[in-house]
Design a protein around this motif. Structure first.
Motif, short mmCIF file in Angstrom:
data_model
loop_
_atom_site.label_atom_id
_atom_site.label_comp_id
_atom_site.label_asym_id
_atom_site.label_seq_id
_atom_site.Cartn_x
_atom_site.Cartn_y
_atom_site.Cartn_z
N ASP A 17 0.80 -1.22 0.00
CA ASP A 17 0.00 0.00 0.00
C ASP A 17 0.84 1.28 0.00
N GLY A 18 2.16 1.15 -0.11
CA GLY A 18 3.02 2.32 -0.16
C GLY A 18 3.49 2.82 1.18
N ILE A 19 3.21 2.10 2.23
CA ILE A 19 3.65 2.49 3.58
C ILE A 19 5.14 2.16 3.71
N ARG A 20 5.92 3.13 4.17
CA ARG A 20 7.36 2.91 4.34
C ARG A 20 7.82 3.09 5.77
N ALA A 21 6.94 3.53 6.64
CA ALA A 21 7.25 3.68 8.07
C ALA A 21 6.21 2.87 8.83
N ILE A 22 6.66 1.79 9.44
CA ILE A 22 5.74 0.87 10.12
C ILE A 22 6.11 0.79 11.60
N ASP A 23 5.16 1.15 12.45
CA ASP A 23 5.31 1.03 13.89
C ASP A 23 4.40 -0.10 14.35
N VAL A 24 4.95 -1.00 15.18
CA VAL A 24 4.18 -2.15 15.67
C VAL A 24 4.14 -2.09 17.19
N LEU B 97 10.95 -0.46 10.07
CA LEU B 97 10.00 -1.16 10.94
C LEU B 97 10.47 -0.93 12.36
N ARG B 98 9.58 -0.38 13.21
CA ARG B 98 9.91 -0.17 14.62
C ARG B 98 8.93 -0.97 15.47
N LEU B 99 9.46 -1.69 16.44
CA LEU B 99 8.64 -2.44 17.38
C LEU B 99 8.62 -1.68 18.69
N HIS B 100 7.40 -1.46 19.22
CA HIS B 100 7.23 -0.67 20.43
C HIS B 100 6.65 -1.52 21.56
N TYR B 101 7.08 -1.22 22.76
CA TYR B 101 6.50 -1.76 23.99
C TYR B 101 6.37 -3.27 24.00
N PRO B 102 7.48 -3.97 23.79
CA PRO B 102 7.37 -5.44 23.82
C PRO B 102 6.95 -5.92 25.20
N SER B 103 6.05 -6.87 25.20
CA SER B 103 5.63 -7.49 26.45
C SER B 103 6.81 -8.29 27.00
N PRO B 104 6.74 -8.70 28.25
CA PRO B 104 7.82 -9.54 28.79
C PRO B 104 8.07 -10.80 27.96
N ALA B 105 7.02 -11.38 27.41
CA ALA B 105 7.19 -12.58 26.58
C ALA B 105 8.01 -12.28 25.33
N ALA C 47 -2.90 7.56 19.96
CA ALA C 47 -2.05 8.24 20.93
C ALA C 47 -1.72 7.39 22.16
N PRO C 48 -2.65 6.68 22.78
CA PRO C 48 -2.29 5.93 23.97
C PRO C 48 -1.21 4.87 23.70
N ALA C 49 -1.21 4.29 22.54
CA ALA C 49 -0.24 3.24 22.25
C ALA C 49 1.16 3.81 22.12
N LEU C 50 1.31 5.06 21.69
CA LEU C 50 2.62 5.62 21.46
C LEU C 50 2.93 6.80 22.38
N ALA C 51 2.04 7.13 23.29
CA ALA C 51 2.27 8.26 24.17
C ALA C 51 3.42 7.98 25.13
N LEU C 52 3.62 6.71 25.48
CA LEU C 52 4.74 6.36 26.34
C LEU C 52 6.01 6.38 25.49
N SER C 53 7.06 7.01 25.98
CA SER C 53 8.28 7.05 25.20
C SER C 53 9.07 5.76 25.37
N GLY C 54 10.10 5.62 24.59
CA GLY C 54 10.95 4.44 24.70
C GLY C 54 10.65 3.40 23.66
N GLY C 55 10.02 3.81 22.56
CA GLY C 55 9.72 2.87 21.48
C GLY C 55 11.01 2.33 20.88
N ALA C 56 10.86 1.32 20.09
CA ALA C 56 12.02 0.67 19.51
C ALA C 56 12.30 1.19 18.12
N VAL C 57 13.56 1.13 17.73
CA VAL C 57 13.96 1.59 16.41
C VAL C 57 14.70 0.46 15.73
N TRP C 58 14.37 0.25 14.50
CA TRP C 58 15.13 -0.72 13.71
C TRP C 58 16.17 0.04 12.98
#
Length: 145
Positions: A46-53, A83-91, A134-145
């Motif tokens: 779909d042309g998306i080049r910035a993906i946050d998970v 591709l950036r992964l945010h807020y990984p659970s302990p698992a 916003a609630p999913a990304l309001a906390l800082s400390g997301g991951a960067v690939w």
């Protein structure tokens, strides 16, 4: 005869311009990893080049899920994106720690090196004030690939 309960994974996608927020909830395993892979592949289509998970609600992730993220990361980078992964659970954190793959996706502290995560630029989802994103990304400390 015992009833078999299949793992479930819920996926939601929210786009802003050429960026997407994918929120995963549930288990990522051999049965559900193809859904993760297809969702991330669809973003590129779909042309998306910035993906946050957002991985906050992922309760389990095996090597099938890890492989889906690795594949998507390579494909996204090959298309000039990230591709950036945010807020990984302990698992999920445990999987990344066991496999040593956290540095590929996450800016997590390295307990052996005593490092701290680098500051992260806010996501455009945070800037929009969108109550769904916003609630999913309001906390800082997301991951960067």
């Amino acid at each position: 005869m015992p009833t078999t309960v299949l793992p479930t994974l819920h996926v939601s996608r929210h786009d802003i311009r050429n960026q997407a927020l994918i929120t995963l909830s549930g288990e990522i395993d051999l049965d559900t990893a193809p859904l993760v892979r297809a969702t991330l592949e669809r973003c590129l289509h779909d042309g998306i080049r910035a993906i946050d998970v957002d991985l906050t609600d992922v309760t389990f992730c095996d090597c099938s899920g890890l492989n889906a993220f690795l594949y998507a990361s390579l494909r996204t980078a090959g298309a000039g994106g990230y591709l950036r992964l945010h807020y990984p659970s302990p698992a999920v954190e445990r999987l990344f720690a066991i496999t040593g793959s956290g540095s590929l996706f996450l800016s997590l502290p390295n307990p052996l090196a005593g490092s701290v995560p680098a500051p992260q630029q806010p996501s455009p989802f945070h800037e929009t004030g969108d109550p769904l994103a916003a609630p999913a990304l309001a906390l800082s400390g997301g991951a960067v690939w």
